[in-house]
Enzyme design. Sequence first.
Site, mmCIF file in Angstrom:
data_model
loop_
_atom_site.group_PDB
_atom_site.id
_atom_site.type_symbol
_atom_site.label_atom_id
_atom_site.label_comp_id
_atom_site.label_asym_id
_atom_site.label_seq_id
_atom_site.Cartn_x
_atom_site.Cartn_y
_atom_site.Cartn_z
ATOM 1 C CG ASP A 38 -2.037 -1.026 1.107
ATOM 2 O OD1 ASP A 38 -2.353 -1.445 -0.018
ATOM 3 O OD2 ASP A 38 -2.588 -1.419 2.155
ATOM 4 C CB SER A 83 -10.035 -2.203 -7.005
ATOM 5 O OG SER A 83 -9.242 -2.227 -5.864
ATOM 6 C CD GLU A 116 -21.059 -3.716 3.597
ATOM 7 O OE1 GLU A 116 -20.482 -4.680 3.071
ATOM 8 O OE2 GLU A 116 -21.878 -2.993 2.990
ATOM 9 C CE LYS A 118 -10.373 -3.399 0.868
ATOM 10 N NZ LYS A 118 -9.473 -4.554 0.687
ATOM 11 N NE ARG A 139 -10.515 -7.719 -7.914
ATOM 12 C CZ ARG A 139 -9.938 -6.871 -7.072
ATOM 13 N NH1 ARG A 139 -10.676 -5.935 -6.497
ATOM 14 N NH2 ARG A 139 -8.676 -6.978 -6.760
ATOM 15 C CD GLU A 173 -13.017 -10.500 -0.480
ATOM 16 O OE1 GLU A 173 -11.792 -10.308 -0.527
ATOM 17 O OE2 GLU A 173 -13.814 -9.993 -1.316
ATOM 18 C CB CYS A 410 19.294 -37.722 10.455
ATOM 19 S SG CYS A 410 20.083 -36.682 9.189
ATOM 20 C CB CYS A 425 19.496 -32.599 6.093
ATOM 21 S SG CYS A 425 19.941 -34.301 6.493
#
Length: 428
Positions: A38, A83, A116, A118, A139, A173, A410, A425
């Site tokens: 972001d 979006s 609401e 997200k 989408r 979603e 081991c 290993c």
Amino acid sequence: MKLDEAKKQIKELRETLEYHSRKYYDEDAPEITDYEYDMLMNKLKALEKEFPELITKDSLTQKVGGHVSEGFKQVEHIVPLQSLQDVFSFEELQEFDERIKKQATEENEELNYVVETKIDGLSVALEYIDGIFVRGATRGNGLIGEDITDNLRTIKSIPKVLNEKVNIIVRGEVFIGKKEFDKMNEEQEVLGKPLFANARNAAAGSLRQLDSKITASRPLDIYIFNVQKFEENKLNSHYEQLEYLVKLGFNVNTVRIYCKNYEEAQKAIEKIGEDRENLSFGIDGAVIKVDSLSFREKLGTTYKVPRWAIAYKYPPEAKETTLKDVIWQVGRTGVITPMAILEPVKVAGSTISKTTLHNEDFIKEKGLKIGDTVVIQKQGDVIPEVIKVITEKRTGNEKDVEVPTVCPVCGSTATREEGEAAIRCNRN
């Protein structure tokens, strides 16, 4: 800043964002946190705002992230799955309200909002004809998605037949709950497999399986949050539409708050932020939407986002704790991975007592010592990560992290090949 320097920075930012967008949306394997992504996007937006002549259609600021995988049939969305514009402060949120309020006054519209959660998942469209589920799609790029109908049919909370014989397309979603996600990672750890980076990408990867039996084995759930197309709609309220979707039999977003004004909306967002650690599912913010559907039509949309909704992103939560020890775990392929053992601390709703340190280079880069006071960060359901050491709090009793030369399981020799980050290993 001069134009040439701006061109250079914009080009670098676009390339970086495209790379991380592909890792996040298409490969379900993010390499940076949502917050870091972001911030890069915000930097690009600021430069494009300062130099609008450098904006191009292929910039991620102008289009929806994500592509359509070749393994799936393509679906053209009748109504684009857009979006949302993100903001990171209440000042930016108020600017959104002032713009909407101004147009509401000009249009003589009553302005109410719905707030609401997200949800941090994968967005899908579900289509019903005569109340029967006929098709579901991702989408994708917003205009064209992937047909994942068979995979969506395995999700128990998606109704196959509605309570009324209606023709409707809804958006929801798909997600994995917090407890279910933790259990998935515990199973991965036992099997020596890589941990899922976050619940969103685990859900996305599960939905994109070409074998629906694999999808069916994953603890997927869904919340519906919007009506995309409904010709028989007689309601002018988004909130009332959500209530109607419940009557139809849909699993609707449980956090939906009707607000008469911006002040109520901000309080609702603050309350969600305070309570988010108690939610059973991960969120990466809260969404504020204009309630009136007719006013939404007047507000319109841009190519990428609607003008009638905006997402408020909560800042990532960081806490201090002590690095008590580092243990080395051996995976099925023989890769030996360092795990931090931490003094338990609650971050973003989860009690964190251990987290991966990735590899030897990560330990050296951070300068980690056993006994250090460290800062760990967790946003939503992202695996917590040690982001820095507070060197000022060192007492002198800290110990260097010992890198194994033999396998802790081991006893075979453990080596790191030139050019590789992993220690292996040699028995494998």
